[in-house]
Design a protein around this motif. Sequence first.
Motif, PDB file in Angstrom:
ATOM      1  N   ALA A  54     -35.691 -44.436  27.519  1.00  0.00           N
ATOM      2  CA  ALA A  54     -35.543 -44.821  28.931  1.00  0.00           C
ATOM      3  C   ALA A  54     -35.690 -43.609  29.831  1.00  0.00           C
ATOM      4  O   ALA A  54     -35.418 -42.479  29.432  1.00  0.00           O
ATOM      5  N   THR A  55     -36.130 -43.830  31.038  1.00  0.00           N
ATOM      6  CA  THR A  55     -36.278 -42.754  32.016  1.00  0.00           C
ATOM      7  C   THR A  55     -34.925 -42.355  32.564  1.00  0.00           C
ATOM      8  O   THR A  55     -34.132 -43.215  32.972  1.00  0.00           O
ATOM      9  N   VAL A  56     -34.635 -41.066  32.563  1.00  0.00           N
ATOM     10  CA  VAL A  56     -33.369 -40.563  33.097  1.00  0.00           C
ATOM     11  C   VAL A  56     -33.507 -40.433  34.609  1.00  0.00           C
ATOM     12  O   VAL A  56     -34.230 -39.574  35.103  1.00  0.00           O
ATOM     13  N   THR A  82     -38.480 -24.550  22.171  1.00  0.00           N
ATOM     14  CA  THR A  82     -39.489 -24.553  23.229  1.00  0.00           C
ATOM     15  C   THR A  82     -39.533 -25.942  23.843  1.00  0.00           C
ATOM     16  O   THR A  82     -40.547 -26.623  23.821  1.00  0.00           O
ATOM     17  N   SER A  83     -38.414 -26.381  24.365  1.00  0.00           N
ATOM     18  CA  SER A  83     -38.311 -27.750  24.866  1.00  0.00           C
ATOM     19  C   SER A  83     -39.111 -27.943  26.135  1.00  0.00           C
ATOM     20  O   SER A  83     -39.172 -27.063  26.987  1.00  0.00           O
ATOM     21  N   ARG A  84     -39.691 -29.137  26.257  1.00  0.00           N
ATOM     22  CA  ARG A  84     -40.415 -29.492  27.470  1.00  0.00           C
ATOM     23  C   ARG A  84     -39.595 -30.473  28.283  1.00  0.00           C
ATOM     24  O   ARG A  84     -38.899 -31.317  27.754  1.00  0.00           O
ATOM     25  N   VAL A  85     -39.727 -30.384  29.576  1.00  0.00           N
ATOM     26  CA  VAL A  85     -39.065 -31.325  30.468  1.00  0.00           C
ATOM     27  C   VAL A  85     -40.101 -31.806  31.454  1.00  0.00           C
ATOM     28  O   VAL A  85     -40.674 -31.013  32.190  1.00  0.00           O
ATOM     29  N   SER A  86     -40.380 -33.100  31.459  1.00  0.00           N
ATOM     30  CA  SER A  86     -41.482 -33.598  32.268  1.00  0.00           C
ATOM     31  C   SER A  86     -41.033 -34.523  33.385  1.00  0.00           C
ATOM     32  O   SER A  86     -41.509 -34.417  34.505  1.00  0.00           O
ATOM     33  N   SER A  87     -40.153 -35.481  33.084  1.00  0.00           N
ATOM     34  CA  SER A  87     -39.745 -36.425  34.109  1.00  0.00           C
ATOM     35  C   SER A  87     -38.863 -35.750  35.146  1.00  0.00           C
ATOM     36  O   SER A  87     -38.266 -34.722  34.894  1.00  0.00           O
ATOM     37  N   SER A  88     -38.785 -36.347  36.322  1.00  0.00           N
ATOM     38  CA  SER A  88     -38.072 -35.747  37.442  1.00  0.00           C
ATOM     39  C   SER A  88     -36.739 -36.445  37.664  1.00  0.00           C
ATOM     40  O   SER A  88     -36.700 -37.531  38.238  1.00  0.00           O
ATOM     41  N   PRO A  89     -35.635 -35.868  37.214  1.00  0.00           N
ATOM     42  CA  PRO A  89     -34.327 -36.498  37.406  1.00  0.00           C
ATOM     43  C   PRO A  89     -33.835 -36.309  38.834  1.00  0.00           C
ATOM     44  O   PRO A  89     -34.418 -35.566  39.626  1.00  0.00           O
ATOM     45  N   THR A  90     -32.751 -36.979  39.156  1.00  0.00           N
ATOM     46  CA  THR A  90     -32.128 -36.856  40.466  1.00  0.00           C
ATOM     47  C   THR A  90     -30.648 -36.543  40.281  1.00  0.00           C
ATOM     48  O   THR A  90     -30.108 -36.654  39.181  1.00  0.00           O
TER      49      THR A  90
END
Length: 442
Positions: A245-247, A31-39
């Motif tokens: 680190a932020t992806v 049940t993985s979460r994905v929060s940050s917004s990649p490009t």
Amino acid sequence: MEEEDLVLDGGPGELQPTNSKGSGKQGTPATSRVSSSPTSRIAVQKIFQVISNMSPYKRFLVEEMWFGLLLVFPHIPKLNLKFSKWIMSIIDVENHTIVLSPGNPKQSIRFYPADFHKVFGMPSGERNIHGPDGNISPDAVEFIRGCIGLSDKSAHSLKAAESFLQKDLSDCSSRLEKDCFKMSFTIFVMGHFFAPSTKHDYTSVDYWGAIRDTDNIERFNWCQYAFDALIDGIRRLQSEMKVGATVHNLMGCHPFLQIFLLDNLDLGIWNQAHNVVPRAQLFAGDMMKRMITMFSDKKDGKTVYIPPPVRHATSVCYTRQDHAVPEPEVQWKTPAWKKSKGTAMHTGSSTRQINPTRRELTPSVRPTTTRGGIPDAQAGANDFSRFIHAEYPDVAGTPVGCALKQHNAKGVYLVNQMRNYVVEENIRFAKRLLEECGGKCQ
């Protein structure tokens, strides 16, 4: 799924930001979460537009270099980059396996370089782009740049390659113009889709040794090249996530992972029949969005993915099918109290008990016995394709070979449609008959 989770295609060399905000830790794969917004610098719509506007002769030149299956490149209006990031985060890089549930082998899906051909129809020749056959001298690089029209300021420019693709071309054009078109097309699709760079309007020249002789472009393994670029991108993403680190940017051809995963999951009514390649053409429009919605949810304002079961390897057309262990045969056990009611059947000198109430189950196992390279039973479109490639490799990539495989795929599709119709009709008949009997037909 809300609109904020979907990312518009940014066009050539443009980043693709989303509107959602926030950050969070990587959850468990189940049940993985994905929060940050990649490009991403992948430009799906740009590829689709350029290919759609090609003249018949330009399309013929693309087919000549065995990139012809890209001519059915799907129109995918939006890419869900958060979904790509989630898949890349749960991959076992060393074994190139998507691990949906750690500790459960049935929820792991291994992918191979040859699967790029299944999904996009890329050539997978015998030559290694990074091997001796792919070496190129600086003078040859400069010659290609001059032919395509790349100046010193635009030495790695994708726009220059795209501009050459827009030029008029016909059978009367010179050999050099035709060769430059083929080189420009390869540079364009590699830079915008299969091996995009993190830099704006930039493409690498490390594969130019494979395009210097346009008659041999199809003899190189472009699937392996795209596969290696994707694995490098996955390693980079996981390294960044490991240190917190932020992806910022997704590298590699991550749309391959989306199509491959969705095509290997049991999504019920959204399951696609595995009787046609390239697989990407089945995921045009909003198909990918609908399939992702089947197992995505929102929790505390964040996207959560809950993967459904994985389809057995023998039911799909991908390379993992060749390494699969057949499903075990189902044994139907007759209760002991019913065995005395059976009737004897004599077969020679032996006698065995046959129970009138017993059902014989046929396991869905791909046959191993073959005749002339084709399985005796349960053969599919993929079996026919492998037969052509194995027995007649010189014909497999020609228009005749493609026509044979397409004709076979259509036949298998029609047979499957008829089989489904017969089952549905039998169900309707049984329901009507039992309703008429009113439960008194025992």
